[in-house]
Design an enzyme around this catalytic site. Structure first.
Site, PDB file in Angstrom:
ATOM      1  N   GLU A 140       0.826  -1.206   0.000  1.00  0.00           N
ATOM      2  CA  GLU A 140       0.000   0.000   0.000  1.00  0.00           C
ATOM      3  C   GLU A 140       0.860   1.255   0.000  1.00  0.00           C
ATOM      4  OE1 GLU A 140      -3.868  -1.742   2.452  1.00  0.00           O
ATOM      5  OE2 GLU A 140      -2.207  -0.819   3.532  1.00  0.00           O
ATOM      6  N   GLU A 184      -2.672 -10.228   3.631  1.00  0.00           N
ATOM      7  CA  GLU A 184      -3.582 -10.076   4.768  1.00  0.00           C
ATOM      8  C   GLU A 184      -4.616 -11.196   4.849  1.00  0.00           C
ATOM      9  OE1 GLU A 184      -2.385  -5.754   3.827  1.00  0.00           O
ATOM     10  OE2 GLU A 184      -2.744  -7.611   2.719  1.00  0.00           O
TER      11      GLU A 184
END
Length: 259
Positions: free
Chosen positions: A113, A133
């Protein structure tokens, strides 16, 4: 200007700032203290005319960044406190100056990110990119889905998000996740070369180009065109634009002052 957190490196030379995530033993995982320092540095860069471009990289040869330090995540009293935490990706999104990611190793989770938050991404051949994740029972929350989809398309983003498996630098380049792939030893030199070119251009125009690109991602075409024309007009009225026109007429290099 100095970094107040040992795990965040900082340097500034010839209008190019370099921010280094310097926690190699933990693969440059970001702590709450590091996140707050990134916010402080971003605010300072925005306010300083000395900064015209920023490079973000990681320390060591193993990782660019692997996201938040998972050991800290249980410290939040409630899920709502976790949701409202100061986020390092938000800090970097506050940068109005052009931001280049020099991805030197693993970019996982929040580290991916972070790279996606940057305007330009250059990767070492050894870099790897992943959104793991889902393997831990959650999904990214720092812009992962929106930014990854915009970068590599819906199907490729779904493959990364739903499997959690990483891709190589070569695959990232084919999918347009990164602009270039270099030898590891050439990575920072190449990032500096790009940053120095940007820093030599009209600074207000460079910041405007960034603002334009971000607006274009969310505006309908007719609104984006109007916004672009308005920002072009703002740039055209600057002293730097007048200098650019004069330099063109006089057949000499322009010298821009961010005015």
């Amino acid at each position: 200007m100095e970094s107040t957190v040992p795990e965040i490196g900082w340097s500034l030379s010839d209008h190019v700032a370099v921010i280094t995530l310097d926690r190699p033993a933990k693969l440059n995982a970001v702590t709450a203290e590091m996140s707050a320092e990134l916010m402080r540095l971003a605010n300072w860069c925005n306010a300083s005319d000395d900064v015209r471009a920023v490079i973000l990289t990681g320390s060591g040869d193993r990782a660019f960044c692997v996201g938040s330090d998972i050991a800290e995540l249980d410290a939040y009293a409630t899920p709502w406190d976790f949701r409202n935490r100061a986020d390092y990706c938000d800090s970097l999104r506050r940068l109005r100056k052009p931001l280049i990611a020099a991805v030197n190793g693993w970019a996982l989770g929040g580290g991916l990110e972070t790279a996606l938050t940057c305007d330009i991404r250059i990767a070492a051949e050894s870099a790897r990119f992943g959104a793991p994740e889902i393997k831990l029972g959650w999904v990214g929350g720092g812009g992962m889905s929106a930014l990854l989809r915009a970068s590599i398309g819906e199907s490729n983003a779904a493959l990364m998000l739903m499997t959690g498996d990483p891709i190589t630098a070569a695959q990232a380049e084919r999918w347009h996740l990164v602009s270039e792939v270099t030898r590891p030893e050439d990575l920072l030199d190449r990032a500096h070369a790009v940053a120095e070119v940007i820093a030599s251009r009209a600074p207000i125009a460079a910041e405007t180009a960034k603002a334009n690109l971000r607006a274009a991602a969310t505006m309908p075409l007719d609104q984006a065109l109007t916004y672009e024309r308005d920002l072009q007009t703002v740039c055209f009225a600057t002293e730097d634009a007048a200098e650019g026109r004069a330099a063109f007429r006089e057949r000499r290099p322009a010298v821009f002052q961010r005015k």
